[in-house]
Design a protein around this motif. Structure first.
Motif, PDB file in Angstrom:
ATOM      1  N   LYS A  80       0.854  -1.182   0.000  1.00 36.18           N
ATOM      2  CA  LYS A  80       0.000   0.000   0.000  1.00 36.18           C
ATOM      3  C   LYS A  80       0.889   1.230   0.000  1.00 36.18           C
ATOM      4  CE  LYS A  80      -3.818   2.098   2.489  1.00 36.18           C
ATOM      5  NZ  LYS A  80      -4.699   1.993   3.642  1.00 36.18           N
ATOM      6  N   SER A  81       0.594   2.120  -0.933  1.00 38.85           N
ATOM      7  CA  SER A  81       1.349   3.361  -1.024  1.00 38.85           C
ATOM      8  C   SER A  81       0.932   4.282   0.105  1.00 38.85           C
ATOM      9  CB  SER A  81       1.078   4.023  -2.374  1.00 38.85           C
ATOM     10  OG  SER A  81       1.608   5.317  -2.402  1.00 38.85           O
ATOM     11  N   MET A  82       1.913   5.003   0.646  1.00 38.60           N
ATOM     12  CA  MET A  82       1.651   5.905   1.765  1.00 38.60           C
ATOM     13  C   MET A  82       0.701   7.035   1.372  1.00 38.60           C
ATOM     14  SD  MET A  82       2.427   6.193   4.890  1.00 38.60           S
ATOM     15  CE  MET A  82       2.632   7.321   6.202  1.00 38.60           C
ATOM     16  N   ASP A  83       1.002   7.742   0.276  1.00 32.68           N
ATOM     17  CA  ASP A  83       0.158   8.876  -0.071  1.00 32.68           C
ATOM     18  C   ASP A  83       0.128   9.168  -1.557  1.00 32.68           C
ATOM     19  OD1 ASP A  83       2.850   9.451   0.467  1.00 32.68           O
ATOM     20  OD2 ASP A  83       2.468  11.592   0.392  1.00 32.68           O
ATOM     21  N   GLU A  84       0.898   8.468  -2.375  1.00 27.71           N
ATOM     22  CA  GLU A  84       0.934   8.771  -3.799  1.00 27.71           C
ATOM     23  C   GLU A  84       0.794   7.502  -4.606  1.00 27.71           C
ATOM     24  OE1 GLU A  84       4.859  10.114  -5.051  1.00 27.71           O
ATOM     25  OE2 GLU A  84       5.690   9.263  -3.232  1.00 27.71           O
ATOM     26  N   LEU A  85       0.493   7.676  -5.891  1.00 32.21           N
ATOM     27  CA  LEU A  85       0.436   6.539  -6.795  1.00 32.21           C
ATOM     28  C   LEU A  85       1.861   6.187  -7.196  1.00 32.21           C
ATOM     29  CD1 LEU A  85      -2.512   7.665  -9.078  1.00 32.21           C
ATOM     30  CD2 LEU A  85      -2.594   6.266  -7.047  1.00 32.21           C
ATOM     31  N   ILE A  86       2.167   4.909  -7.199  1.00 32.45           N
ATOM     32  CA  ILE A  86       3.507   4.446  -7.550  1.00 32.45           C
ATOM     33  C   ILE A  86       3.376   3.522  -8.750  1.00 32.45           C
ATOM     34  CG2 ILE A  86       5.553   3.218  -6.769  1.00 32.45           C
ATOM     35  CD1 ILE A  86       4.803   3.963  -3.907  1.00 32.45           C
ATOM     36  N   ASP A  87       4.141   3.812  -9.798  1.00 30.42           N
ATOM     37  CA  ASP A  87       4.081   3.019 -11.017  1.00 30.42           C
ATOM     38  C   ASP A  87       4.763   1.663 -10.845  1.00 30.42           C
ATOM     39  OD1 ASP A  87       2.650   4.820 -12.602  1.00 30.42           O
ATOM     40  OD2 ASP A  87       4.452   5.990 -13.039  1.00 30.42           O
ATOM     41  N   GLU A  88       4.528   0.800 -11.810  1.00 32.54           N
ATOM     42  CA  GLU A  88       5.117  -0.531 -11.839  1.00 32.54           C
ATOM     43  C   GLU A  88       6.634  -0.436 -12.010  1.00 32.54           C
ATOM     44  OE1 GLU A  88       4.477  -4.545 -14.569  1.00 32.54           O
ATOM     45  OE2 GLU A  88       3.267  -2.764 -14.928  1.00 32.54           O
ATOM     46  N   ASN A  89       7.347  -1.418 -11.464  1.00 29.57           N
ATOM     47  CA  ASN A  89       8.816  -1.511 -11.544  1.00 29.57           C
ATOM     48  C   ASN A  89       9.522  -0.304 -10.918  1.00 29.57           C
ATOM     49  OD1 ASN A  89       8.812  -4.031 -12.866  1.00 29.57           O
ATOM     50  ND2 ASN A  89       8.430  -3.015 -14.824  1.00 29.57           N
ATOM     51  N   THR A  90       8.968   0.208  -9.837  1.00 19.33           N
ATOM     52  CA  THR A  90       9.573   1.325  -9.120  1.00 19.33           C
ATOM     53  C   THR A  90      10.167   0.796  -7.816  1.00 19.33           C
ATOM     54  OG1 THR A  90       7.896   2.811 -10.028  1.00 19.33           O
ATOM     55  CG2 THR A  90       9.125   3.591  -8.110  1.00 19.33           C
ATOM     56  N   PRO A  91      11.423   1.167  -7.502  1.00 19.64           N
ATOM     57  CA  PRO A  91      12.006   0.756  -6.217  1.00 19.64           C
ATOM     58  C   PRO A  91      11.254   1.413  -5.049  1.00 19.64           C
ATOM     59  CG  PRO A  91      13.703   1.540  -7.732  1.00 19.64           C
ATOM     60  CD  PRO A  91      12.389   1.863  -8.347  1.00 19.64           C
ATOM     61  N   VAL A  92      10.942   0.624  -4.023  1.00 20.55           N
ATOM     62  CA  VAL A  92      10.202   1.123  -2.862  1.00 20.55           C
ATOM     63  C   VAL A  92      10.902   0.696  -1.585  1.00 20.55           C
ATOM     64  CG1 VAL A  92       7.926   1.247  -3.967  1.00 20.55           C
ATOM     65  CG2 VAL A  92       8.660  -0.888  -2.907  1.00 20.55           C
ATOM     66  N   GLU A  93      10.540   1.384  -0.516  1.00 19.47           N
ATOM     67  CA  GLU A  93      11.076   1.076   0.807  1.00 19.47           C
ATOM     68  C   GLU A  93       9.907   0.881   1.762  1.00 19.47           C
ATOM     69  OE1 GLU A  93      13.769   3.231   4.264  1.00 19.47           O
ATOM     70  OE2 GLU A  93      13.711   4.078   2.252  1.00 19.47           O
ATOM     71  N   VAL A  94      10.011  -0.112   2.644  1.00 19.02           N
ATOM     72  CA  VAL A  94       8.947  -0.412   3.603  1.00 19.02           C
ATOM     73  C   VAL A  94       8.993   0.612   4.729  1.00 19.02           C
ATOM     74  CG1 VAL A  94       8.063  -2.107   5.250  1.00 19.02           C
ATOM     75  CG2 VAL A  94       9.014  -2.864   3.070  1.00 19.02           C
TER      76      VAL A  94
END
Length: 156
Positions: A128-142
């Motif tokens: 679940k994104s914190m507050d924004e839309l995140i596209d596919e194949n994007t590096p994320v941090e928990v």
């Protein structure tokens, strides 16, 4: 007299079979249920038109046969082959149980709008994104783990 008894027996047997078929096999009110009711009403009407004692015997015997058949069908295992099985053997595993902790890094597998799939530590989870839309194949941090949701943000 024998012919009348055969007609009454035929009508009541068909009525019982149709009503049991309606109860155990066909959902809702169908032609079988309506037909069973009409056959039962016709059989009883015909039995009482022959004579009152025959009508009383027909009503008593058909009620007993219906009740016995109903109880036998409930207790028998004959419907196990067609009955819907609703046992669920699996269970949902919490993201905490998978070893995902804040600070872990991963990659989104689908667009998070705001929820989607991500692979974190080689494990595919609902992210679940914190507050924004995140596209596919994007590096994320928990950021945090809430039960079954992994809250993520774009990796800086």
């Amino acid at each position: 007299m024998i012919f009348e008894m055969l007609i009454i027996a035929f009508l009541m047997v068909v009525a019982i079979v149709l009503i049991l078929l309606e109860i155990f096999m066909l959902p809702g009110i169908t032609v079988a249920g309506v037909g069973g009711f009409l056959f039962a009403a016709g059989g009883l009407f015909y039995a009482y038109s022959v004579s009152t004692p025959i009508g009383n015997v027909t009503l008593a015997v058909s009620s007993l046969v219906f009740a016995a058949s109903f109880i036998w069908l409930l207790r028998s295992k004959s419907f196990n082959r067609v009955a819907l099985k609703t046992d669920i053997d699996s269970k949902l595993v919490s993201s905490r149980d998978l070893g995902i902790v804040p600070g872990d890094e991963g990659l989104t597998l689908s667009r998070l709008a705001p929820i989607g799939k991500a692979r974190i530590n080689g494990i595919t989870v609902e992210a679940k994104s914190m507050d924004e839309l995140i596209d596919e194949n994007t590096p994320v941090e928990v950021i945090r783990v809430d039960g079954y949701n992994v809250i993520v943000k774009i990796k800086n």
